[in-house]
Write a protein that holds these residues in place. Structure first.
Motif, PDB file in Angstrom:
ATOM      1  N   ALA B  57       0.837  -1.209   0.000  1.00 53.95           N
ATOM      2  CA  ALA B  57       0.000   0.000   0.000  1.00 53.95           C
ATOM      3  C   ALA B  57       0.867   1.253   0.000  1.00 53.95           C
ATOM      4  O   ALA B  57       0.595   2.215  -0.721  1.00 53.95           O
ATOM      5  CB  ALA B  57      -0.927  -0.001   1.217  1.00 53.95           C
ATOM      6  N   VAL B  60       2.262   1.733  -3.492  1.00 55.22           N
ATOM      7  CA  VAL B  60       1.260   2.171  -4.476  1.00 55.22           C
ATOM      8  C   VAL B  60       0.918   3.651  -4.276  1.00 55.22           C
ATOM      9  O   VAL B  60       0.718   4.388  -5.234  1.00 55.22           O
ATOM     10  CB  VAL B  60       0.014   1.265  -4.395  1.00 55.22           C
ATOM     11  N   GLU B  61       0.895   4.076  -3.022  1.00 61.59           N
ATOM     12  CA  GLU B  61       0.594   5.499  -2.733  1.00 61.59           C
ATOM     13  C   GLU B  61       1.616   6.424  -3.367  1.00 61.59           C
ATOM     14  O   GLU B  61       1.307   7.580  -3.682  1.00 61.59           O
ATOM     15  CB  GLU B  61       0.635   5.728  -1.219  1.00 61.59           C
ATOM     16  N   GLY B  65       1.614   9.605 -10.998  1.00 56.27           N
ATOM     17  CA  GLY B  65       0.213   9.731 -11.403  1.00 56.27           C
ATOM     18  C   GLY B  65      -0.129   9.004 -12.691  1.00 56.27           C
ATOM     19  O   GLY B  65      -1.265   8.561 -12.867  1.00 56.27           O
ATOM     20  N   VAL B  67       0.730   6.086 -13.614  1.00 53.03           N
ATOM     21  CA  VAL B  67       0.533   4.642 -13.433  1.00 53.03           C
ATOM     22  C   VAL B  67      -0.950   4.385 -13.186  1.00 53.03           C
ATOM     23  O   VAL B  67      -1.551   4.970 -12.282  1.00 53.03           O
ATOM     24  CB  VAL B  67       1.357   4.104 -12.244  1.00 53.03           C
ATOM     25  N   VAL B  69      -3.471   2.330 -11.711  1.00 54.67           N
ATOM     26  CA  VAL B  69      -3.782   1.265 -10.747  1.00 54.67           C
ATOM     27  C   VAL B  69      -5.295   1.073 -10.765  1.00 54.67           C
ATOM     28  O   VAL B  69      -6.036   2.037 -10.610  1.00 54.67           O
ATOM     29  CB  VAL B  69      -3.322   1.648  -9.322  1.00 54.67           C
ATOM     30  N   ALA B  71      -9.006   0.724  -9.768  1.00 58.30           N
ATOM     31  CA  ALA B  71      -9.676   1.283  -8.593  1.00 58.30           C
ATOM     32  C   ALA B  71      -9.911   0.212  -7.526  1.00 58.30           C
ATOM     33  O   ALA B  71      -9.740   0.472  -6.335  1.00 58.30           O
ATOM     34  CB  ALA B  71     -11.007   1.913  -9.003  1.00 58.30           C
ATOM     35  N   ASP B  74      -6.832  -0.191  -5.501  1.00 58.31           N
ATOM     36  CA  ASP B  74      -6.669   0.971  -4.606  1.00 58.31           C
ATOM     37  C   ASP B  74      -7.587   0.835  -3.392  1.00 58.31           C
ATOM     38  O   ASP B  74      -7.163   1.027  -2.257  1.00 58.31           O
ATOM     39  CB  ASP B  74      -7.027   2.258  -5.347  1.00 58.31           C
ATOM     40  N   TYR B  75      -8.849   0.519  -3.643  1.00 55.38           N
ATOM     41  CA  TYR B  75      -9.804   0.426  -2.538  1.00 55.38           C
ATOM     42  C   TYR B  75      -9.418  -0.712  -1.586  1.00 55.38           C
ATOM     43  O   TYR B  75      -9.506  -0.580  -0.360  1.00 55.38           O
ATOM     44  CB  TYR B  75     -11.230   0.196  -3.046  1.00 55.38           C
ATOM     45  N   LEU B  77      -6.464  -1.894  -1.006  1.00 60.83           N
ATOM     46  CA  LEU B  77      -5.281  -1.506  -0.218  1.00 60.83           C
ATOM     47  C   LEU B  77      -5.638  -0.474   0.845  1.00 60.83           C
ATOM     48  O   LEU B  77      -5.107  -0.503   1.949  1.00 60.83           O
ATOM     49  CB  LEU B  77      -4.182  -0.974  -1.142  1.00 60.83           C
TER      50      LEU B  77
END
Lengths: 85, 321
Positions: B57, B60-61, B65, B67, B69, B71, B74-75, B77
């Motif tokens: 996580a 990924v943060e 921009g 890249v 990923v 959704a 993201d959610y 993680l």
């Protein structure tokens, strides 16, 4: 009124997401203004007037406009079930 | 690092992301440009098996921009980090109250692994936590629960199976490193070990102000010098660590990577091990015995003294659960 306490705001690559853990988990993608408001009132008791005053101060709105927008915002929070019962 | 044997390319990207999450190393967008949603699902699955979702996580943060990923990743993680952070807070409170209780009883616990290792991480709250482990000198091994957490009380600080003279004083940076080191060895020589403990070790080498000479001597006295060089080679090559090789060439870390890929998280993601863990205690011990035997070529090569000690401990009841 009070914002739902089982939510967590995340900022990731300039995108804001509100994770809501009420019952099932869901994610709401929100804009910068929503996130700013959420951070201002998270964990606090507030009224519509408090939201209006915040909008006046933060965004330079006049009183009438701030009252109208505050009402819309609080209604949105209510319809999205983002307020404590 | 999962049942379906992710490709070497995906494993390479996974390790690249872990390095980013551990050390803040930027990842160029073009390295990830070809990833499909299925690849991202595989990466998340690998992180879960290896109990390093918090590290993923963090990585990924920090991605550029451009890249893309998915959704859903993201959610997932974000939900993972919220869970990890809530658990960290809960465990911190539990450890504080447990310490008060033990001190009131005249006991002085030394906490091991888990929460202690979390302090090495850039975001301690993102280190996956399980049980509370502590060492109480002159106690026996036993378990109890405290505020919803399993507490494992260890009678020994080190997972070593015979007396070794001249080991580092406890507490000290060298003692803590050796403790983490031989804990990984114990699991590598039995059911398996995953990346969480290896990330702990990588960060511990950076965080702890240890004396390399004293640490080398400690590893020699504990009979784990050769193993430590293998471990260091793995940490340096795959996790970007600065682990000691004691002035010697780095051995090929592939044997340890093979162990990590096979199981993850103490071997708990090896399907046959998962099945064994669901059985009765005798059958679980039998499975662990079998795994120790299967790991014997590895153990004899890198830490010959380990096999007999592991088997003795198994029959005394400390392994197999």
């Amino acid at each position: 009124m009070k914002l739902l306490d089982c939510c967590k705001l995340h900022r990731r690559r300039r995108q804001w997401t509100l994770m809501v853990y009420a019952g099932h988990i869901h994610a709401l993608e929100v804009n910068e203004s929503f996130a700013h408001l959420w951070q201002a009132f998270d964990g606090k008791e507030f009224t519509r007037s408090d939201v209006a005053a915040f909008l006046e101060g933060e965004y330079g709105l006049d009183e009438a406009e701030a009252r109208e927008q505050a009402a819309q915002i609080c209604d949105l929070w209510e319809t999205q079930h983002l307020l404590m019962p | 690092m999962g049942n379906a044997a992710p490709s070497d390319a995906i494993t390479g990207i996974f390790l690249l992301l872990l390095r980013s999450g551990l050390y803040g190393q930027p990842v160029a967008a073009d390295r990830l440009a070809a990833l499909t949603p299925e690849h991202w699902n595989t990466l998340l699955s690998m992180a879960r098996r290896q109990t390093v979702t918090g590290v993923l996580a963090s990585a990924v943060e920090q991605l550029p921009g451009e890249v893309k990923v998915p959704a859903a990743i993201d959610y997932a993680l974000m939900a993972e980090t919220d869970r990890l952070e809530a658990n960290y807070l809960k465990m911190s409170r539990a450890v504080a109250s447990l310490t008060q209780r033990l001190l009131a009883e005249g006991l002085h616990p030394v906490y091991l692994k888990g929460l202690e290792c979390a302090r090495f991480y850039p975001v301690p709250e993102r280190r996956e936590l399980g049980d509370i482990d502590l060492w109480l000198p002159h106690s026996r091994d036993h378990h109890f629960t405290h505020e919803g957490f399993d507490v494992d009380v260890h009678s020994r600080y080190y997972d070593l199976y015979r007396q070794h003279a001249g080991l580092p004083e406890i507490p000290s940076p060298e003692a803590e490193l050796l403790m983490l080191n031989v804990h990984i060895l114990k699991h590598a020589c039995s059911a398996g070990v995953g990346l969480r403990q290896l990330c702990d070790m990588a960060l511990a080498y950076s965080a702890l102000p240890y004396n390399p000479g004293l640490y080398r001597e400690a590893c020699r006295r504990a009979g784990v010098l050769r193993w430590t060089r293998l471990l260091s080679s793995f940490l340096n090559q795959y996790l970007g660590a600065d682990a000691p090789l004691f002035g010697l060439p780095a051995p090929d870390p592939a044997p340890l990577l093979k162990i990590v890929r096979r199981g993850g998280n103490f071997g708990h993601h090896n399907p046959s091990r998962l099945e064994a863990l669901s059985r009765r205690p005798f059958l679980r011990k039998a499975d662990t015995f079998w795994r120790i035997l299967c790991a014997t070529p590895f153990s004899l090569r890198y830490a010959p003294g380990t096999v007999s000690g592991l088997l003795a401990t198994l029959f005394k009841g400390n392994l197999g659960a």
